[in-house]
Design a protein around this motif. Structure first.
Motif, PDB file in Angstrom:
ATOM      1  N   TYR A   1     -30.361  17.739 -11.799  1.00 42.88           N
ATOM      2  CA  TYR A   1     -31.619  17.985 -12.489  1.00 42.88           C
ATOM      3  C   TYR A   1     -31.873  19.484 -12.657  1.00 42.88           C
ATOM      4  O   TYR A   1     -31.420  20.312 -11.876  1.00 42.88           O
ATOM      5  N   GLU A   2     -32.604  19.814 -13.704  1.00 38.18           N
ATOM      6  CA  GLU A   2     -32.952  21.206 -13.968  1.00 38.18           C
ATOM      7  C   GLU A   2     -34.030  21.666 -12.985  1.00 38.18           C
ATOM      8  O   GLU A   2     -34.862  20.878 -12.547  1.00 38.18           O
ATOM      9  N   VAL A   3     -34.005  22.954 -12.655  1.00 39.74           N
ATOM     10  CA  VAL A   3     -34.910  23.476 -11.633  1.00 39.74           C
ATOM     11  C   VAL A   3     -35.949  24.400 -12.265  1.00 39.74           C
ATOM     12  O   VAL A   3     -35.792  24.885 -13.384  1.00 39.74           O
ATOM     13  N   VAL A   4     -37.039  24.615 -11.511  1.00 34.69           N
ATOM     14  CA  VAL A   4     -38.079  25.549 -11.924  1.00 34.69           C
ATOM     15  C   VAL A   4     -37.709  26.944 -11.400  1.00 34.69           C
ATOM     16  O   VAL A   4     -36.939  27.049 -10.438  1.00 34.69           O
ATOM     17  N   PRO A   5     -38.222  28.013 -12.019  1.00 36.14           N
ATOM     18  CA  PRO A   5     -39.164  28.034 -13.151  1.00 36.14           C
ATOM     19  C   PRO A   5     -38.495  27.976 -14.519  1.00 36.14           C
ATOM     20  O   PRO A   5     -39.185  27.979 -15.535  1.00 36.14           O
ATOM     21  N   GLU A   6     -37.153  27.937 -14.573  1.00 33.91           N
ATOM     22  CA  GLU A   6     -36.480  27.898 -15.878  1.00 33.91           C
ATOM     23  C   GLU A   6     -36.805  26.624 -16.646  1.00 33.91           C
ATOM     24  O   GLU A   6     -36.791  26.613 -17.872  1.00 33.91           O
ATOM     25  N   SER A   7     -37.081  25.550 -15.934  1.00 36.97           N
ATOM     26  CA  SER A   7     -37.369  24.272 -16.569  1.00 36.97           C
ATOM     27  C   SER A   7     -38.711  23.742 -16.067  1.00 36.97           C
ATOM     28  O   SER A   7     -39.354  24.355 -15.211  1.00 36.97           O
ATOM     29  N   HIS A   8     -39.131  22.612 -16.602  1.00 41.89           N
ATOM     30  CA  HIS A   8     -40.410  21.994 -16.245  1.00 41.89           C
ATOM     31  C   HIS A   8     -40.140  20.782 -15.368  1.00 41.89           C
ATOM     32  O   HIS A   8     -39.143  20.072 -15.549  1.00 41.89           O
ATOM     33  N   TYR A   9     -41.041  20.517 -14.419  1.00 43.36           N
ATOM     34  CA  TYR A   9     -40.838  19.404 -13.492  1.00 43.36           C
ATOM     35  C   TYR A   9     -40.662  18.076 -14.212  1.00 43.36           C
ATOM     36  O   TYR A   9     -39.954  17.173 -13.736  1.00 43.36           O
ATOM     37  N   SER A  10     -41.295  17.926 -15.365  1.00 43.49           N
ATOM     38  CA  SER A  10     -41.234  16.650 -16.077  1.00 43.49           C
ATOM     39  C   SER A  10     -39.812  16.320 -16.520  1.00 43.49           C
ATOM     40  O   SER A  10     -39.441  15.141 -16.610  1.00 43.49           O
ATOM     41  N   ARG A  11     -38.988  17.337 -16.778  1.00 47.75           N
ATOM     42  CA  ARG A  11     -37.611  17.086 -17.198  1.00 47.75           C
ATOM     43  C   ARG A  11     -36.802  16.494 -16.045  1.00 47.75           C
ATOM     44  O   ARG A  11     -35.952  15.606 -16.257  1.00 47.75           O
ATOM     45  N   ALA A  12     -37.044  16.966 -14.838  1.00 51.27           N
ATOM     46  CA  ALA A  12     -36.362  16.400 -13.674  1.00 51.27           C
ATOM     47  C   ALA A  12     -36.802  14.958 -13.441  1.00 51.27           C
ATOM     48  O   ALA A  12     -35.979  14.088 -13.120  1.00 51.27           O
ATOM     49  N   ASP A  13     -38.095  14.694 -13.600  1.00 51.11           N
ATOM     50  CA  ASP A  13     -38.599  13.332 -13.423  1.00 51.11           C
ATOM     51  C   ASP A  13     -37.999  12.384 -14.461  1.00 51.11           C
ATOM     52  O   ASP A  13     -37.622  11.243 -14.140  1.00 51.11           O
ATOM     53  N   LYS A  14     -37.893  12.851 -15.691  1.00 49.71           N
ATOM     54  CA  LYS A  14     -37.322  12.003 -16.742  1.00 49.71           C
ATOM     55  C   LYS A  14     -35.857  11.689 -16.464  1.00 49.71           C
ATOM     56  O   LYS A  14     -35.402  10.559 -16.692  1.00 49.71           O
ATOM     57  N   LEU A  15     -35.121  12.682 -15.964  1.00 47.67           N
ATOM     58  CA  LEU A  15     -33.718  12.440 -15.636  1.00 47.67           C
ATOM     59  C   LEU A  15     -33.602  11.445 -14.488  1.00 47.67           C
ATOM     60  O   LEU A  15     -32.733  10.559 -14.503  1.00 47.67           O
ATOM     61  N   ALA A  16     -34.481  11.574 -13.485  1.00 47.02           N
ATOM     62  CA  ALA A  16     -34.471  10.632 -12.360  1.00 47.02           C
ATOM     63  C   ALA A  16     -34.752   9.208 -12.844  1.00 47.02           C
ATOM     64  O   ALA A  16     -34.076   8.255 -12.431  1.00 47.02           O
TER      65      ALA A  16
ATOM     66  N   ARG B   1     -31.715  37.662  -3.281  1.00 47.79           N
ATOM     67  CA  ARG B   1     -31.118  38.180  -4.508  1.00 47.79           C
ATOM     68  C   ARG B   1     -29.819  37.457  -4.822  1.00 47.79           C
ATOM     69  O   ARG B   1     -29.556  37.118  -5.980  1.00 47.79           O
ATOM     70  N   SER B   2     -29.018  37.190  -3.811  1.00 49.80           N
ATOM     71  CA  SER B   2     -27.767  36.463  -4.026  1.00 49.80           C
ATOM     72  C   SER B   2     -28.042  35.049  -4.503  1.00 49.80           C
ATOM     73  O   SER B   2     -27.363  34.533  -5.383  1.00 49.80           O
ATOM     74  N   ARG B   3     -29.048  34.415  -3.930  1.00 45.23           N
ATOM     75  CA  ARG B   3     -29.383  33.052  -4.345  1.00 45.23           C
ATOM     76  C   ARG B   3     -29.897  33.050  -5.786  1.00 45.23           C
ATOM     77  O   ARG B   3     -29.623  32.126  -6.549  1.00 45.23           O
ATOM     78  N   GLN B   4     -30.660  34.091  -6.145  1.00 44.05           N
ATOM     79  CA  GLN B   4     -31.137  34.180  -7.518  1.00 44.05           C
ATOM     80  C   GLN B   4     -29.975  34.333  -8.493  1.00 44.05           C
ATOM     81  O   GLN B   4     -29.951  33.700  -9.547  1.00 44.05           O
ATOM     82  N   ARG B   5     -28.999  35.165  -8.138  1.00 41.54           N
ATOM     83  CA  ARG B   5     -27.829  35.317  -9.012  1.00 41.54           C
ATOM     84  C   ARG B   5     -27.078  34.004  -9.145  1.00 41.54           C
ATOM     85  O   ARG B   5     -26.644  33.631 -10.236  1.00 41.54           O
ATOM     86  N   ALA B   6     -26.924  33.298  -8.020  1.00 36.13           N
ATOM     87  CA  ALA B   6     -26.228  32.009  -8.054  1.00 36.13           C
ATOM     88  C   ALA B   6     -26.979  31.024  -8.924  1.00 36.13           C
ATOM     89  O   ALA B   6     -26.389  30.281  -9.701  1.00 36.13           O
ATOM     90  N   ARG B   7     -28.312  31.021  -8.811  1.00 33.02           N
ATOM     91  CA  ARG B   7     -29.107  30.089  -9.597  1.00 33.02           C
ATOM     92  C   ARG B   7     -28.950  30.362 -11.082  1.00 33.02           C
ATOM     93  O   ARG B   7     -28.818  29.441 -11.892  1.00 33.02           O
ATOM     94  N   ARG B   8     -28.975  31.662 -11.469  1.00 32.92           N
ATOM     95  CA  ARG B   8     -28.830  31.989 -12.888  1.00 32.92           C
ATOM     96  C   ARG B   8     -27.471  31.566 -13.418  1.00 32.92           C
ATOM     97  O   ARG B   8     -27.354  31.074 -14.536  1.00 32.92           O
ATOM     98  N   ARG B   9     -26.432  31.754 -12.585  1.00 32.31           N
ATOM     99  CA  ARG B   9     -25.099  31.324 -13.021  1.00 32.31           C
ATOM    100  C   ARG B   9     -25.055  29.821 -13.217  1.00 32.31           C
ATOM    101  O   ARG B   9     -24.511  29.320 -14.194  1.00 32.31           O
ATOM    102  N   MET B  10     -25.642  29.081 -12.264  1.00 39.02           N
ATOM    103  CA  MET B  10     -25.590  27.624 -12.338  1.00 39.02           C
ATOM    104  C   MET B  10     -26.410  27.117 -13.515  1.00 39.02           C
ATOM    105  O   MET B  10     -25.996  26.203 -14.218  1.00 39.02           O
TER     106      MET B  10
END
Length: 259
Positions: free
Chosen positions: A37-52, A206-215
């Motif tokens: 599922y897509e994560v916040v803040p790049e995405s909206h919670y409703s998209r994760a709920d719809k995928l679930a 900062r490392s986790r943020q970089r990883a999140r952007r890559r993912m």
């Protein structure tokens, strides 16, 4: 099993989730579908709920819903419980079992007992989690049951399937002691190993943020992964442009046309 990974709603799957899922496949003898599922803040919670919702609907088409276990850890435990509550409210088919692995059920972090635990927690901080919870809640009140299932009305919880919540000390609550979940022993053993692996993987924000952007740049669509105890029998689900099918013995990417 429909398994939702944790990550505070802001991080994609950790590498530590893969051995956890693989062990569940081997020890519990189940096939596992893991929605990416897509994560916040790049995405909206409703998209994760719809995928679930779509993931469960697809599994219910191919399997008896009573043989499906909805499971998740941390924020994924929140997603698992929220999905089960939506299914119960809709009055349609429900999963047979619900297993929550250290679920995060209160976005407000209101329990004062947390303050005594925080100095000893090498991973989680109250302020950081409240910030993640606020991003997940978006325009909603984090204290409502919609955002924090901990505050769900008892009569709504009574409509849920057989359920069990796990902590490192073992089972912390259960709706049935006469019908224990098949995965109970595996979950308790794997929780400790998962926590140990996560502790070893602690890194800077900062490392986790970089990883999140890559993912997030890599998973631009609604991807999900499937682990299977019997890959020859299982059919990949047709919900995304690319589907990864995993088992203890093989890993392959399947285009939609060949799914």
């Amino acid at each position: 099993m429909l398994y939702f990974h944790g990550g505070g709603f802001v991080l994609p799957m950790f590498k530590e989730h893969w051995p956890l899922a693989a062990e569940l496949v081997g020890q519990a003898g189940v096939s596992i579908t893991l929605p990416m599922y897509e994560v916040v803040p790049e995405s909206h919670y409703s998209r994760a709920d719809k995928l679930a919702d779509a993931a469960f609907a697809k599994l219910a088409e191919a399997h008896d819903p009573q043989r499906i276990v909805i499971c998740g850890d941390s924020a994924g435990g929140h997603m698992a419980l929220s999905l089960a509550l939506r299914l119960a409210k809709a009055g349609g088919p429900q999963a047979g079992k619900l297993a929550l692995f250290a679920p995060w059920l209160d976005m407000t972090m209101a329990d004062p007992a947390m303050q005594a635990v925080e100095p000893h927690d090498i991973m989680l901080k109250i302020g950081t989690l409240r910030g993640c919870g606020a991003m997940f809640a978006d325009e909603r009140d984090p204290a409502t049951a919609e955002c924090s299932p901990l505050y769900t009305a008892p009569e709504a919880l009574a409509q849920l399937p057989l359920r069990r919540a796990f902590s490192l000390g073992g089972t912390i609550c259960s709706s049935s002691t006469a019908a224990p979940l098949r995965i109970s022993c595996a979950m308790r053993a794997l929780m400790q190993s998962s926590m140990n692996m996560r502790a070893r993987r602690m890194c800077s924000w900062r490392s986790r943020q970089r990883a999140r952007r890559r993912m997030c740049s890599r998973w631009s669509g609604s991807f999900w992964l499937r682990l299977s105890a019997a890959p020859a029998r299982d059919q990949a689900l047709k919900l995304s442009p690319t589907i990864c099918s995993l088992s203890a013995h093989r890993r392959s990417a399947l285009p939609l046309s060949s799914a």
